[in-house]
Design a protein around this motif. Structure first.
Motif, PDB file in Angstrom:
ATOM      1  N   LEU A 248       0.834  -1.205   0.000  1.00  0.00           N
ATOM      2  CA  LEU A 248       0.000   0.000   0.000  1.00  0.00           C
ATOM      3  C   LEU A 248       0.867   1.253   0.000  1.00  0.00           C
ATOM      4  O   LEU A 248       0.624   2.197  -0.752  1.00  0.00           O
ATOM      5  CB  LEU A 248      -0.868   0.010   1.264  1.00  0.00           C
ATOM      6  CG  LEU A 248      -2.317  -0.411   1.106  1.00  0.00           C
ATOM      7  CD1 LEU A 248      -3.003  -0.411   2.471  1.00  0.00           C
ATOM      8  CD2 LEU A 248      -3.033   0.556   0.172  1.00  0.00           C
ATOM      9  N   ALA A 249       1.898   1.217   0.852  1.00  0.00           N
ATOM     10  CA  ALA A 249       2.763   2.389   0.974  1.00  0.00           C
ATOM     11  C   ALA A 249       3.472   2.656  -0.347  1.00  0.00           C
ATOM     12  O   ALA A 249       3.581   3.801  -0.783  1.00  0.00           O
ATOM     13  CB  ALA A 249       3.784   2.176   2.088  1.00  0.00           C
ATOM     14  N   VAL A 250       3.933   1.580  -1.003  1.00  0.00           N
ATOM     15  CA  VAL A 250       4.617   1.756  -2.289  1.00  0.00           C
ATOM     16  C   VAL A 250       3.660   2.369  -3.302  1.00  0.00           C
ATOM     17  O   VAL A 250       4.014   3.300  -4.030  1.00  0.00           O
ATOM     18  CB  VAL A 250       5.160   0.402  -2.797  1.00  0.00           C
ATOM     19  CG1 VAL A 250       5.650   0.531  -4.226  1.00  0.00           C
ATOM     20  CG2 VAL A 250       6.283  -0.089  -1.898  1.00  0.00           C
ATOM     21  N   GLY A 251       2.428   1.881  -3.296  1.00  0.00           N
ATOM     22  CA  GLY A 251       1.437   2.417  -4.223  1.00  0.00           C
ATOM     23  C   GLY A 251       1.160   3.890  -3.973  1.00  0.00           C
ATOM     24  O   GLY A 251       1.211   4.704  -4.895  1.00  0.00           O
ATOM     25  N   VAL A 252       0.914   4.216  -2.712  1.00  0.00           N
ATOM     26  CA  VAL A 252       0.613   5.618  -2.387  1.00  0.00           C
ATOM     27  C   VAL A 252       1.819   6.497  -2.719  1.00  0.00           C
ATOM     28  O   VAL A 252       1.691   7.569  -3.317  1.00  0.00           O
ATOM     29  CB  VAL A 252       0.236   5.758  -0.892  1.00  0.00           C
ATOM     30  CG1 VAL A 252       0.072   7.224  -0.528  1.00  0.00           C
ATOM     31  CG2 VAL A 252      -1.037   4.994  -0.593  1.00  0.00           C
ATOM     32  N   ALA A 253       3.017   6.015  -2.365  1.00  0.00           N
ATOM     33  CA  ALA A 253       4.226   6.816  -2.597  1.00  0.00           C
ATOM     34  C   ALA A 253       4.437   7.034  -4.095  1.00  0.00           C
ATOM     35  O   ALA A 253       4.765   8.132  -4.537  1.00  0.00           O
ATOM     36  CB  ALA A 253       5.444   6.131  -1.983  1.00  0.00           C
ATOM     37  N   LEU A 254       4.226   5.980  -4.888  1.00  0.00           N
ATOM     38  CA  LEU A 254       4.399   6.128  -6.337  1.00  0.00           C
ATOM     39  C   LEU A 254       3.371   7.083  -6.909  1.00  0.00           C
ATOM     40  O   LEU A 254       3.669   7.892  -7.779  1.00  0.00           O
ATOM     41  CB  LEU A 254       4.263   4.773  -7.030  1.00  0.00           C
ATOM     42  CG  LEU A 254       5.514   3.918  -7.069  1.00  0.00           C
ATOM     43  CD1 LEU A 254       5.223   2.602  -7.768  1.00  0.00           C
ATOM     44  CD2 LEU A 254       6.640   4.649  -7.781  1.00  0.00           C
ATOM     45  N   PHE A 255       2.149   6.987  -6.377  1.00  0.00           N
ATOM     46  CA  PHE A 255       1.111   7.902  -6.846  1.00  0.00           C
ATOM     47  C   PHE A 255       1.535   9.341  -6.580  1.00  0.00           C
ATOM     48  O   PHE A 255       1.461  10.199  -7.449  1.00  0.00           O
ATOM     49  CB  PHE A 255      -0.222   7.584  -6.163  1.00  0.00           C
ATOM     50  CG  PHE A 255      -1.339   8.489  -6.599  1.00  0.00           C
ATOM     51  CD1 PHE A 255      -1.897   8.351  -7.859  1.00  0.00           C
ATOM     52  CD2 PHE A 255      -1.805   9.497  -5.772  1.00  0.00           C
ATOM     53  CE1 PHE A 255      -2.912   9.187  -8.277  1.00  0.00           C
ATOM     54  CE2 PHE A 255      -2.817  10.336  -6.178  1.00  0.00           C
ATOM     55  CZ  PHE A 255      -3.376  10.189  -7.442  1.00  0.00           C
ATOM     56  N   ILE A 256       2.021   9.574  -5.358  1.00  0.00           N
ATOM     57  CA  ILE A 256       2.433  10.932  -5.003  1.00  0.00           C
ATOM     58  C   ILE A 256       3.625  11.380  -5.843  1.00  0.00           C
ATOM     59  O   ILE A 256       3.669  12.494  -6.347  1.00  0.00           O
ATOM     60  CB  ILE A 256       2.785  11.015  -3.500  1.00  0.00           C
ATOM     61  CG1 ILE A 256       1.530  10.815  -2.656  1.00  0.00           C
ATOM     62  CG2 ILE A 256       3.439  12.351  -3.177  1.00  0.00           C
ATOM     63  CD1 ILE A 256       1.796  10.779  -1.177  1.00  0.00           C
ATOM     64  N   SER A 257       4.602  10.474  -6.030  1.00  0.00           N
ATOM     65  CA  SER A 257       5.842  10.917  -6.674  1.00  0.00           C
ATOM     66  C   SER A 257       5.743  10.925  -8.196  1.00  0.00           C
ATOM     67  O   SER A 257       6.403  11.723  -8.847  1.00  0.00           O
ATOM     68  CB  SER A 257       7.011  10.038  -6.234  1.00  0.00           C
ATOM     69  OG  SER A 257       6.847   8.721  -6.710  1.00  0.00           O
ATOM     70  N   HIS A 258       4.945  10.043  -8.793  1.00  0.00           N
ATOM     71  CA  HIS A 258       5.024   9.919 -10.248  1.00  0.00           C
ATOM     72  C   HIS A 258       3.697   9.994 -11.010  1.00  0.00           C
ATOM     73  O   HIS A 258       3.713  10.047 -12.231  1.00  0.00           O
ATOM     74  CB  HIS A 258       5.720   8.612 -10.625  1.00  0.00           C
ATOM     75  CG  HIS A 258       7.195   8.676 -10.452  1.00  0.00           C
ATOM     76  ND1 HIS A 258       7.808   8.491  -9.249  1.00  0.00           N
ATOM     77  CD2 HIS A 258       8.179   8.940 -11.335  1.00  0.00           C
ATOM     78  CE1 HIS A 258       9.104   8.631  -9.397  1.00  0.00           C
ATOM     79  NE2 HIS A 258       9.363   8.900 -10.644  1.00  0.00           N
TER      80      HIS A 258
ATOM     81  N   ARG B  75       4.996   4.511 -18.579  1.00  0.00           N
ATOM     82  CA  ARG B  75       5.335   5.073 -17.288  1.00  0.00           C
ATOM     83  C   ARG B  75       5.576   3.975 -16.240  1.00  0.00           C
ATOM     84  O   ARG B  75       6.518   4.050 -15.455  1.00  0.00           O
ATOM     85  CB  ARG B  75       4.234   6.012 -16.814  1.00  0.00           C
ATOM     86  CG  ARG B  75       4.792   6.881 -15.736  1.00  0.00           C
ATOM     87  CD  ARG B  75       3.855   7.866 -15.153  1.00  0.00           C
ATOM     88  NE  ARG B  75       2.874   8.436 -16.038  1.00  0.00           N
ATOM     89  CZ  ARG B  75       2.288   9.609 -15.760  1.00  0.00           C
ATOM     90  NH1 ARG B  75       2.658  10.282 -14.713  1.00  0.00           N
ATOM     91  NH2 ARG B  75       1.354  10.073 -16.535  1.00  0.00           N
ATOM     92  N   TRP B  76       4.743   2.959 -16.268  1.00  0.00           N
ATOM     93  CA  TRP B  76       4.916   1.892 -15.292  1.00  0.00           C
ATOM     94  C   TRP B  76       6.222   1.131 -15.551  1.00  0.00           C
ATOM     95  O   TRP B  76       6.950   0.781 -14.634  1.00  0.00           O
ATOM     96  CB  TRP B  76       3.703   0.956 -15.338  1.00  0.00           C
ATOM     97  CG  TRP B  76       3.862  -0.305 -14.541  1.00  0.00           C
ATOM     98  CD1 TRP B  76       3.724  -1.580 -14.990  1.00  0.00           C
ATOM     99  CD2 TRP B  76       4.195  -0.405 -13.139  1.00  0.00           C
ATOM    100  NE1 TRP B  76       3.946  -2.470 -13.973  1.00  0.00           N
ATOM    101  CE2 TRP B  76       4.235  -1.779 -12.831  1.00  0.00           C
ATOM    102  CE3 TRP B  76       4.475   0.519 -12.137  1.00  0.00           C
ATOM    103  CZ2 TRP B  76       4.543  -2.250 -11.552  1.00  0.00           C
ATOM    104  CZ3 TRP B  76       4.778   0.056 -10.855  1.00  0.00           C
ATOM    105  CH2 TRP B  76       4.799  -1.308 -10.575  1.00  0.00           C
ATOM    106  N   GLU B  77       6.533   0.914 -16.836  1.00  0.00           N
ATOM    107  CA  GLU B  77       7.800   0.225 -17.149  1.00  0.00           C
ATOM    108  C   GLU B  77       8.993   1.079 -16.728  1.00  0.00           C
ATOM    109  O   GLU B  77      10.007   0.559 -16.242  1.00  0.00           O
ATOM    110  CB  GLU B  77       7.872  -0.081 -18.650  1.00  0.00           C
ATOM    111  CG  GLU B  77       6.944  -1.203 -19.066  1.00  0.00           C
ATOM    112  CD  GLU B  77       6.767  -1.315 -20.579  1.00  0.00           C
ATOM    113  OE1 GLU B  77       6.414  -2.404 -21.032  1.00  0.00           O
ATOM    114  OE2 GLU B  77       6.968  -0.314 -21.299  1.00  0.00           O
ATOM    115  N   MET B  78       8.857   2.384 -16.908  1.00  0.00           N
ATOM    116  CA  MET B  78       9.921   3.284 -16.465  1.00  0.00           C
ATOM    117  C   MET B  78      10.103   3.168 -14.957  1.00  0.00           C
ATOM    118  O   MET B  78      11.229   3.112 -14.466  1.00  0.00           O
ATOM    119  CB  MET B  78       9.555   4.713 -16.878  1.00  0.00           C
ATOM    120  CG  MET B  78      10.532   5.771 -16.444  1.00  0.00           C
ATOM    121  SD  MET B  78      10.200   6.430 -14.821  1.00  0.00           S
ATOM    122  CE  MET B  78       8.921   7.617 -15.193  1.00  0.00           C
ATOM    123  N   ILE B  79       8.982   3.099 -14.239  1.00  0.00           N
ATOM    124  CA  ILE B  79       9.084   2.970 -12.785  1.00  0.00           C
ATOM    125  C   ILE B  79       9.779   1.673 -12.411  1.00  0.00           C
ATOM    126  O   ILE B  79      10.636   1.633 -11.536  1.00  0.00           O
ATOM    127  CB  ILE B  79       7.674   3.073 -12.156  1.00  0.00           C
ATOM    128  CG1 ILE B  79       7.220   4.528 -12.192  1.00  0.00           C
ATOM    129  CG2 ILE B  79       7.665   2.538 -10.737  1.00  0.00           C
ATOM    130  CD1 ILE B  79       5.775   4.736 -11.850  1.00  0.00           C
TER     131      ILE B  79
END
Ligand SMILES: Nc1ncnc2c1ncn2[C@@H]1O[C@H](COP(=O)(O)OP(=O)(O)OP(=O)(O)O)[C@@H](O)[C@H]1O
Ligand SMILES: [Mg+2]
Lengths: 316, 259
Positions: free
Chosen positions: A92-102, A208-212
């Motif tokens: 969950l944290a990874v998802g939220v953090a990625l949403f915020i950052s990217h 974008r997801w592949e870049m991540i």
């Protein structure tokens, strides 16, 4: 002649610049040593105070049972609740953090970022109260469903607790508690992923997801592990939330939805300490020693995982 | 596997700031085109608009047409991801993925297109691309080591290998040698000469000798003043640009009498 006259100048100038360096190096070293001294002091205290309980014969101990038998269910409860919390919170944290950052537009990202930081500052007792007052009753239905349809998995074997004060709910409360800290750390490391490498991935035709996956997650891996360890540390040591939420019987079981659960070390110390005396205190401190060792070990293992591939970390 | 590029009245923006104005340019396949001009005149901006990397910056956008063999790269329904798979890019600073081995760096692009390729196919691509980038002999014994452990020049050639591994139609290079020593620079220039047999190459450079050495055509960009948009002043065969340019500004710039 002029050269010999000039020469002393840099000599006197040199120590001045070095003084600042020396002060900095000295204070940094001092701070480092201080941490080690404090750690050693804590360890020494735990060891000396736990020692009487360790050497005492089983029949002298409160409850007249072996020290290990006393601590084991507590340790089990501690680890189980913390692992549930970590397993739920990290993705969950990874998802939220990625949403915020990217993903999120700048404004929304900033707002969410503040919100997450704010959540991290909420005292754990508040989470505990929320857990027992709101989440526990609210999740009885979910746990009944889990028990009905997934009851063949030992985790949901039941019988389902009527109050909802179960290991699962405790783990979820802990997950909510450690979510902000893991998210905050993950967001920071994701934001630091070098633009250069993100563009390299995009220029190769990455979505974008592949870049991540190519440039952000590998770069943030060690930071993410650190964040998760911070969260795990908090979950392992969490006292009030567990003490309030979990209904305890002392059994060792993987059954997450029943009312019979092992307590955790920290919660047990908090609940028992006021009435403990004599050897009882030493027993509790011995359990604290175990928690100390476990936390230390968890952190060392995490370091090891991070360092194992450090040559690929991008730090060079 | 090489295509013509045609820019028609291309305006390129950062938000409301028009950085490049009215570019009309034809780039022939299997040639090397050098873009020169003073700092800030929009060479990088133009180059990055060719593979739609420009728009990854917030607010950045493009007006006009840009065609790859007649196909409008900015047309409706055109996916920038697809464009970038056809048009490879080498950046000013070498940027191999630090978390990947040399081997994985080379096939990073191929993995995106072709997830189920066999090990042997990957092996072939790695060897072909590294040979193509004149790097094979230097790294063939340490393909599993991190790409960031190579020298700057080797890293840049690794990035070229990574870009050509997917066999793009066009290869864009933004000052690919500016961070390199003269020997690595020569190695890359030689490489560009070989690569033009297969690819259309567009290279931005501040080095006139380099432009003269490697390119068939040269485009000169200029800017009238800060805050003004950059424009393509003149584009012609490289030897014409350097010997008898039509514009005064070009002559001043290539002869070093600029500013
Ligand atoms: N990310 C950005 N946001 C806003 N403006 C930008 C951005 N990048 C470049 N610009 C502006 O666009 C104009 C062209 O910049 P560009 O980087 O394309 O120049 P250049 O010709 O490549 O210069 P150099 O030779 O120094 O690399 C400049 O005025 C610059 O300030
Ligand atoms: Mg540039």
């Amino acid at each position: 002649m002029t050269t010999t006259e000039v020469r002393p100048e840099p000599r006197t100038a040199k120590p001045v610049t070095q003084l600042g360096d020396r002060i900095f190096a000295g204070s940094a070293k001092g701070a480092g040593i201080l941490i080690l001294v404090v750690l050693a002091g804590v360890a020494a205290f735990l060891l000396t105070e736990a020692f009487p309980a360790i050497v005492a014969p089983a029949e002298d101990l409160p409850g007249e049972q072996n020290l290990l038998l006393y601590i084991w269910p507590l340790l089990f409860g501690t680890l189980l609740s913390a692992v549930i919390a970590l397993v739920v919170a990290t993705p969950l944290a990874v998802g939220v953090a990625l949403f915020i950052s990217h993903y999120a537009p700048r404004r929304i990202a900033q707002g969410l970022g503040y919100l997450v930081d704010l959540l991290a500052a909420v005292p754990s007792i508040v989470y505990g109260l929320w857990g027992v007052g709101v989440l526990a009753p609210a999740s009885v239905g979910l746990m009944t469903w889990l028990n009905t349809y997934l009851g063949w998995i030992p985790l949901f074997a039941g019988p389902v607790s009527a109050t909802g004060r179960t290991m699962l709910v405790t783990g979820l409360v802990l997950a909510v508690m450690i979510l902000p800290i893991i998210t905050a750390v993950a967001r920071e490391v994701f934001l630091q992923a070098p633009r250069l490498h993100e563009e390299a991935a995009l220029a190769l035709g990455a979505t974008r997801w592949e870049m991540i996956k190519m440039a952000v997650l590998p770069f943030g891996r060690s930071g993410l592990v650190s964040g998760a360890m911070l969260g795990l540390g908090r979950a392992l040591g969490e006292t009030m939330a567990v003490a309030i939420v979990l209904s305890v019987s002392g059994v060792v079981t993987f059954n997450l939805v029943s009312s019979g659960n092992p307590s955790s070390i920290a919660a047990n110390i908090a609940l028992q300490f006021p009435e403990a005396s004599g050897l009882g205190v030493n027993v509790l401190i011995a359990s604290g020693l175990v928690l100390f060792v476990v936390t230390l070990a968890v952190n060392m293992i995490a370091r090891y995982i991070v360092n194992r591939r450090s040559e690929f970390s991008g730090a060079n | 596997m090489s295509k013509n590029i045609e820019a028609k009245d291309l305006n390129i923006y950062y938000g409301s700031f028009r950085a490049v104005e009215g570019v009309n340019m034809s780039i022939k396949k299997k040639t090397v085109t050098a873009l020169i001009g003073p700092s800030g005149c929009g060479k990088s901006t133009f180059l990055r608009s060719i593979n739609r990397m420009h728009e990854v910056i917030a607010g950045a956008h493009v007006e006009g047409r840009l065609e790859l063999d007649g196909q409008d790269l900015y047309g409706p329904g055109m996916d920038p991801v697809i464009v970038r798979r056809q048009i490879g890019m080498v950046f000013q600073r070498p940027n191999p993925f630090p978390t990947m081995s040399i081997y994985d760096n080379v096939i990073a692009g191929m993995r995106l297109n072709n997830k189920k390729a066999k090990k042997a196919e990957f092996d072939d691509t790695v060897e072909r691309s590294l040979r193509g980038a004149n790097l094979w002999n230097e790294v063939k014994d340490r393909l599993d080591k991190p790409g960031s452990g190579l020298s700057g020049g080797q890293q840049q050639r690794l990035c070229i290998a990574r870009a050509i591994a997917v066999q793009p139609d066009v290869l864009l290079m933004d000052e690919p040698c500016s961070a390199l020593d003269p020997i690595s620079t020569l190695a890359i220039e030689d490489l560009i000469n070989e690569l033009k047999n297969e690819y259309t190459i567009v290279i931005v450079t501040h080095n006139m000798q380099q432009a003269a050495r490697v390119s068939d055509f040269t485009g000169f960009f200029n800017i009238e003043g800060t805050g003004k948009p950059g424009k393509l002043v003149e584009m012609d065969e490289t030897k014409t640009i350097f010997s008898q340019p039509k514009q005064k500004a070009t002559e001043d710039y290539v002869s070093g009498r600029f500013g």
